[in-house]
Design an enzyme around this catalytic site. Structure first.
Site, short mmCIF file in Angstrom:
data_model
loop_
_atom_site.label_atom_id
_atom_site.label_comp_id
_atom_site.label_asym_id
_atom_site.label_seq_id
_atom_site.Cartn_x
_atom_site.Cartn_y
_atom_site.Cartn_z
N ASP A 1 53.53 -35.31 -2.21
CA ASP A 1 53.02 -35.73 -3.52
C ASP A 1 51.52 -35.94 -3.33
OD1 ASP A 1 52.65 -36.82 -6.07
OD2 ASP A 1 53.55 -38.77 -5.58
N ARG B 1 56.57 -44.59 -19.65
CA ARG B 1 55.77 -44.39 -18.43
C ARG B 1 54.65 -45.42 -18.45
NH1 ARG B 1 53.31 -38.89 -15.87
NH2 ARG B 1 55.48 -38.85 -15.18
N HIS C 1 59.88 -43.54 -9.60
CA HIS C 1 59.96 -42.35 -10.46
C HIS C 1 61.37 -41.75 -10.31
CE1 HIS C 1 58.65 -39.19 -12.95
NE2 HIS C 1 57.77 -38.57 -12.18
N GLN D 1 62.33 -38.08 -11.44
CA GLN D 1 61.81 -37.05 -10.54
C GLN D 1 62.73 -36.89 -9.33
OE1 GLN D 1 58.70 -35.19 -10.78
NE2 GLN D 1 59.82 -34.06 -9.23
N CYS E 1 56.34 -32.87 -6.46
CA CYS E 1 56.65 -33.29 -7.84
C CYS E 1 55.64 -32.77 -8.85
CB CYS E 1 56.78 -34.81 -7.91
SG CYS E 1 55.28 -35.65 -7.38
N ARG F 1 63.32 -30.72 -14.06
CA ARG F 1 63.05 -31.97 -14.79
C ARG F 1 63.71 -31.88 -16.16
NH1 ARG F 1 58.86 -35.23 -13.69
NH2 ARG F 1 60.06 -36.60 -15.04
#
Ligand code: CP
Ligand code: NVA
Length: 307
Positions: free
Chosen positions: A223, A103, A130, A133, A263, A291
């Site tokens: 988000d 990340r 992402h 996700q 998310c 996830r």
């Protein structure tokens, strides 16, 4: 499928295969309380330049449940691209570990790792995208509706990393994608053009008015308005996103069967109200749990060759 960096790199068949493996491993865990140790003795290096709850825990637990180990490496100790060049870190980790999840702020650090690594590299979020996700999100919708093809997802808010991956994943899996952002926060035109060039048959709409955007939606997504690294812009962004809240007023314009995704982490009272988050249409917590299940499918395919 050597790496998992961008949804765009993968065919629809590959993405469906990942969802299928993830679903099978989830079912096995729920029914028997365990998974087969298909990654026994294997280690996933997990490099984090940014904070995380879901991504860190889901990859670590996924490795444990598959019989392997997730090794946490913080930027303060690794210094990816500062203490040591990306190409050196890639080769060191490839010599000792069986996979790398990273990340980062700059997307190029993750693509750089993939260029130099001889083990699979997974994008655990960059400023650009992402993908893990997006796949957990579509897994959640598939479980809820029983199918994806022909569904409509309305993303209300920032044309950011999450929106970019989700748009591409929707296009690959037959979901119409509607993006509703305030002026100045749309997905950049070059991204929309790139997605449309990749997926010319995709149904992709830009709708300025969020109320109009949700009218035919099966899923409504948001988000944070302030992504990691944008903290200094918070006051301006909160002002600029006024009217783009997912709240009861917006939900009243959507079909009754529409579900809500986020998310996380969420800022209640900003992009989403506490009532909607905790309300009957919210799938936000099953989405977060997925996830883990998607990550496990991804690791089983990339590091365990699961068919
Ligand atoms: N959604 C998500 O990636 O959460 P974390 O930042 O906690 O990993
Ligand atoms: N857009 C957000 C997603 C957090 C999971 C960020 O990049 O901070």
């Amino acid at each position: 499928m050597p790496h998992f960096i961008s949804i765009a790199d993968h065919s629809t068949e590959e993405l469906i295969h990942l969802l299928d493996v993830a679903g099978r491993l989830k079912k096995q865990l729920k029914e028997t309380g365990r998974n087969d140790p298909i990654l026994a003795g294997k280690t996933l290096a997990m490099v984090f330049e940014k904070p995380s709850l879901r991504t860190r825990v889901s990859f670590a637990v996924a490795m444990t449940q598959l019989g392997g180990y997730g090794l946490l490496l913080r930027q303060e100790e690794v210094g990816l691209g500062s203490r040591e060049p990306v190409e050196d870190v890639a080769r060191i980790l490839s010599g000792m570990c069986d996979g790398i999840m990273a990340r980062t702020f700059e997307h190029e650090k993750v693509t750089g790792l993939a260029r130099w690594a001889s083990v699979p590299v997974i994008n655990g979020l960059t400023d650009y995208s992402h993908p893990c996700q997006a796949m957990a999100d579509l897994m959640t919708l598939q479980e809820h509706f029983g199918n994806l093809d022909g569904r409509t997802l309305a993303f209300i808010g920032d044309g950011n990393n999450v929106a970019r991956s989700l748009a591409t994943a929707c296009g690959k899996l037959g979901v119409k994608f509607i993006l509703s952002s305030p002026a100045g926060y749309e997905l950049p035109e070059e991204d929309v053009d790139r997605i449309m060039a990749l997926l010319p048959a995709m149904d992709f709409e830009l709708v300025r008015d969020p109320i109009e955007a949700v009218r035919g939606a099966d899923a409504i997504y948001t988000d944070t308005w302030v992504s990691m690294g944008q903290e200094a812009e918070k006051a301006r962004r909160v002002k600029d996103f006024a009217g783009y809240h997912i709240d009861e007023r917006l939900m009243a314009a959507a079909p009754k069967h529409a579900v809500v995704l986020h998310c996380l982490p969420a800022y209640r009272g900003l992009e989403i109200s506490a009532e909607v988050m905790e309300g009957p249409q919210s799938l936000i917590f099953p989405e977060a749990e997925n996830r883990l299940h998607f990550q496990k499918g991804l690791l089983a395919v990339l590091m365990g060759g699961m068919k």
